[in-house]
Enzyme design. Structure first.
Site, mmCIF file in Angstrom:
data_model
loop_
_atom_site.group_PDB
_atom_site.id
_atom_site.type_symbol
_atom_site.label_atom_id
_atom_site.label_comp_id
_atom_site.label_asym_id
_atom_site.label_seq_id
_atom_site.Cartn_x
_atom_site.Cartn_y
_atom_site.Cartn_z
ATOM 1 N N LYS A 1 0.855 -1.183 0.000
ATOM 2 C CA LYS A 1 0.000 0.000 0.000
ATOM 3 C C LYS A 1 0.891 1.234 0.000
ATOM 4 O O LYS A 1 1.474 1.606 1.019
ATOM 5 C CB LYS A 1 -0.913 0.054 1.227
ATOM 6 C CG LYS A 1 -1.839 1.283 1.206
ATOM 7 C CD LYS A 1 -2.135 1.806 2.595
ATOM 8 C CE LYS A 1 -2.840 3.154 2.553
ATOM 9 N NZ LYS A 1 -2.011 4.245 2.011
ATOM 10 N N GLU B 1 8.818 1.311 11.653
ATOM 11 C CA GLU B 1 9.789 2.417 11.635
ATOM 12 C C GLU B 1 8.966 3.683 11.706
ATOM 13 O O GLU B 1 8.297 4.063 10.754
ATOM 14 C CB GLU B 1 10.646 2.354 10.369
ATOM 15 C CG GLU B 1 11.949 3.135 10.490
ATOM 16 C CD GLU B 1 11.837 4.546 9.951
ATOM 17 O OE1 GLU B 1 11.478 5.440 10.760
ATOM 18 O OE2 GLU B 1 12.102 4.760 8.770
ATOM 19 N N CYS C 1 11.989 11.355 8.537
ATOM 20 C CA CYS C 1 11.807 10.921 9.918
ATOM 21 C C CYS C 1 13.048 11.137 10.774
ATOM 22 O O CYS C 1 12.941 11.301 11.988
ATOM 23 C CB CYS C 1 11.371 9.467 9.959
ATOM 24 S SG CYS C 1 12.445 8.353 9.035
ATOM 25 N N GLU D 1 7.095 15.778 16.607
ATOM 26 C CA GLU D 1 7.640 15.657 15.256
ATOM 27 C C GLU D 1 6.800 16.533 14.323
ATOM 28 O O GLU D 1 5.637 16.246 14.070
ATOM 29 C CB GLU D 1 7.608 14.205 14.777
ATOM 30 C CG GLU D 1 8.228 14.042 13.403
ATOM 31 C CD GLU D 1 8.175 12.614 12.887
ATOM 32 O OE1 GLU D 1 9.167 12.175 12.286
ATOM 33 O OE2 GLU D 1 7.149 11.948 13.094
#
Length: 501
Positions: free
Chosen positions: A192, A268, A302, A399
Site C-alpha cells: 500500500k 519504523e 523521519c 515531530e
C-alpha cells in the site's frame, strides 16, 4: 532565503505521461471493485495529476488471496536463490533504464528534488535491489550439535505473505527498502503506497513484471489508511506487516495485528532527532550540514535533525553562520535545479506545519527567521529557525515534519546527553566533534537507533536503520532487514540406537 522560479519549467523539461493509475493485482492493472477513484494532487500547483483507483477491504482481500496462492503454490518461494537473484538484477536494470521518468514521478507526487532524484535517489534504489539480489542465494541454516543423541538443524524459510505500508516522503526509497529484502527472501506481498504518492509504486510493479517477477508476487493496492492500511494490518492471511509512518498510526497497525492473527510487525516510526554541536566543531562546515539535516526534503524526513544543540562557547558564532547559510537557501519548484526546498506534501501537512510555527511563537520561542508561507500557489513554507527554545515546548517535543528548526544552547556533555534523550522518540542523532572521547561517550549514551558522527544522512545499503522507544522496532536496510522476512524451523532426528528411538 529566496523563492525559486515559478515559471513554466516544462519548457525545458517534459513532464512524463502518467501511465499507471489502477490497482496492480496478479500481474494486471485493474480497477478497484467499487470503481471509485481519488485525486493525486501536485503540491507545486495544487492541481490534479491523475485520478487513481481507490482500493478498499475487498480489493485487499483479493490481493491477499492472490499473494497467498503465489506463496503456497507458486514458483517464487521455490526458485533457487540464484534465479530470484537474476530476476531482481533485471528489475534493478530496468529501474536505471527508466531513471529520469521515475525521478519525475517522485517530483510530481512527493516534491522530491528532481535533480537529486536523477543524480542519486533513483539509482540508489536500483542499487538497493541489487544489494538484496546478492543475498537471495545466501540463505543458510545451522547444523546443531545437540546435548543428547540427536541430530539437529534449522531451516530458514520465507515468512510468507507480507503487507507493506509505506509513507509519502520518499516513494522510491520506501518501496525498495520494503520490497527488496522481502523479494530476495522469497516472500509474496501486498503493497500500500501512501495515497499522496502512488505513481512510482505502480510503475515499479510494472517493471518488476517486465523483469520476470511472477504474477501475484507483488500486488499494489492504492487507497487510504483507514481502509486499505487497516485491512492489511488486520488481515488473517497476512503473515507479517512492515510499516513506516507516524507513531500514532504505528500503534493502530500493531493493535490490529495483535487482535487478528498475531502477525509479525516491523515498525519504523517518528523521530525528533538531536543534532549536537560541540565547541571544537568547525562552524563553517557544520552549520550548512545542520541546516540540511533539518530542511532536506522540506523537513519531511523521519530522521531530520530538528533539535539543534550548540555548546555555549560557539553558540553566537554558529547562529550567525546559520543565518548566513539560510539566506542562500532557495525555496521553489523542485524541478528547478537551483532549488533546495520544494512544497510540503499537501494542504493538510502545510497547515500542520504553520500551526506548529504559531505554537512556537505563543510558547515564547524567538522566531529568528522564516515562519511564513510563500506568496505563491503551492504549499511552500519559508525555512524557519527558532531560538530560546526550551525542552518542554511543543516545537521541541513533537515531530513537525516540516522546515522548522529549534536551536538550543548547552554547557556540558552530561547536560546535552540528558536533554537529547528527553524525548519519547529514539530514531537518529548527529554528534559533531573532533574529540573521539566525546564522540564515543555521547554515542554510547544516546538512546537512538542510528548515530552519525561528523556527518548526517549517511545512509548505506549495509547500514541498518530503525528506532528505539516510540520510534519503533525492526530494521530497514542492511542484512537485518533481509533476516526479518524469514522464520526459523528447528528439526531434530534421533541418532541410531539412541534412547529416543
Amino acid at each position: 532565503m529566496t523563492g525559486g522560479s515559478n515559471g513554466n519549467l516544462e519548457s525545458c523539461f517534459k513532464i512524463p505521461e502518467i501511465k499507471f493509475t489502477k490497482l496492480f493485482i496478479n500481474g494486471e492493472f485493474v480497477n478497484s471493485i467499487s470503481g471509485k477513484t481519488f485525486e493525486s494532487i501536485d503540491s507545486r500547483t495544487e492541481e490534479v495529476i491523475a485520478n487513481i483507483s481507490e482500493g478498499d477491504k475487498e480489493d485487499v482481500d483479493l490481493a491477499v488471496q492472490v499473494a497467498r496462492q503465489a506463496f503456497d503454490n507458486g514458483p517464487w518461494p521455490r526458485l533457487p536463490g540464484s534465479e530470484r537473484r537474476n530476476i531482481m538484477l533485471k528489475f534493478a536494470d530496468l529501474i536505471d533504464e527508466n531513471l529520469e521518468e521515475i525521478a519525475a514521478l517522485d517530483t510530481l507526487d512527493a516534491a522530491n528534488l528532481y535533480s537529486f532524484g536523477k543524480a542519486v535517489q533513483i539509482h540508489s534504489g536500483a542499487e538497493l535491489i541489487r544489494y538484496y539480489a546478492g543475498a537471495a542465494d545466501k540463505v543458510h541454516g545451522e547444523t546443531l550439535k545437540m546435548s543428547r543423541d540427536l541430530h539437529g538443524y534449522t531451516l530458514v524459510e520465507p515468512i510468507g505473505v507480507v503487507g507493506h505500508i509505506i509513507p509519502w516522503n520518499f516513494p522510491t526509497q520506501m518501496f525498495v527498502m520494503k520490497v527488496g529484502p522481502a523479494l530476495a527472501a522469497g516472500c509474496t506481498m501486498v503493497v500500500k503506497p501512501a495515497e499522496q504518492t502512488p505513481l512510482s509504486a505502480l510503475y515499479f510493479a510494472y517493471l518488476a513484471k517486465q523483469a520476470g517477477v511472477p504474477d501475484g508476487v507483488i500486488n499494489v493496492v492504492t487507497g487510504f489508511g483507514p481502509t486499505v492500511g487497516a485491512a492489511i494490518s488486520s488481515h488473517m492471511d497476512i503473515d507479517m506487516v512492515s510499516f513506516t509512518g507516524s507513531t500514532v498510526t504505528g500503534h493502530k497497525v500493531m493493535e490490529a495485528a495483535a487482535t487478528s492473527n498475531l502477525k509479525v510487525v516491523s515498525l519504523e516510526l517518528g523521530g525528533k532527532s538531536p543534532f549536537i554541536v560541540f565547541n571544537d566543531a568547525d562552524v563553517d562546515t557544520i552549520a550548512p550540514l545542520a541546516l540540511t539535516a533539518c530542511l532536506f526534503n522540506q523537513g519531511q524526513i523521519c530522521v531530520a535533525g530538528s533539535r539543534l544543540f550548540v555548546q555555549e562557547e560557539i553558540y553566537d558564532k554558529f547562529l550567525n553562520k546559520l543565518l548566513e547559510e539560510v539566506a542562500k537557501w532557495v525555496v521553489g519548484d523542485p524541478f528547478d535545479p537551483n532549488v533546495h526546498q520544494g512544497p510540503q506534501i499537501d494542504k493538510k501537512q502545510y497547515d500542520k506545519v504553520l500551526s506548529y510555527i504559531e505554537h512556537g511563537k505563543r510558547e515564547g520561542a524567538t522566531l529568528l527567521t522564516g515562519g511564513k508561507p510563500l506568496d505563491r500557489k503551492g504549499y511552500y513554507i519559508e525555512p524557519t529557525i527558532f531560538t530560546d527554545v526550551t525542552d518542554d515546548m511543543t516545537i521541541a517535543e513533537d515531530e513537525i515534519f516540516g522546515p522548522v528548526m529549534s536551536v538550543m544552547k548547552f554547557k556540558s556533555i552530561e547536560e546535552v546527553i540528558k536533554r537529547a534523550n528527553k524525548t519519547k522518540y529514539g530514531l537518529a542523532a548527529g554528534i559533531m566533534t573532533n574529540d573521539m572521547n566525546i564522540a564515543n561517550t555521547v554515542s554510547r549514551s544516546l538512546k537512538a537507533g542510528t548515530i552519525w558522527i561528523n556527518c548526517y544522512f549517511a545512509f548505506d545499503n549495509d547500514l541498518a536503520v530503525g528506532g528505539y522507544k516510540s520510534s519503533g522496532f525492526g530494521k530497514d536496510m542492511g542484512m537485518d532487514a533481509f533476516h526479518k522476512y524469514f522464520q526459523i524451523k528447528s528439526i531434530a532426528t534421533p541418532i541410531y540406537n539412541s534412547p529416543w528411538l
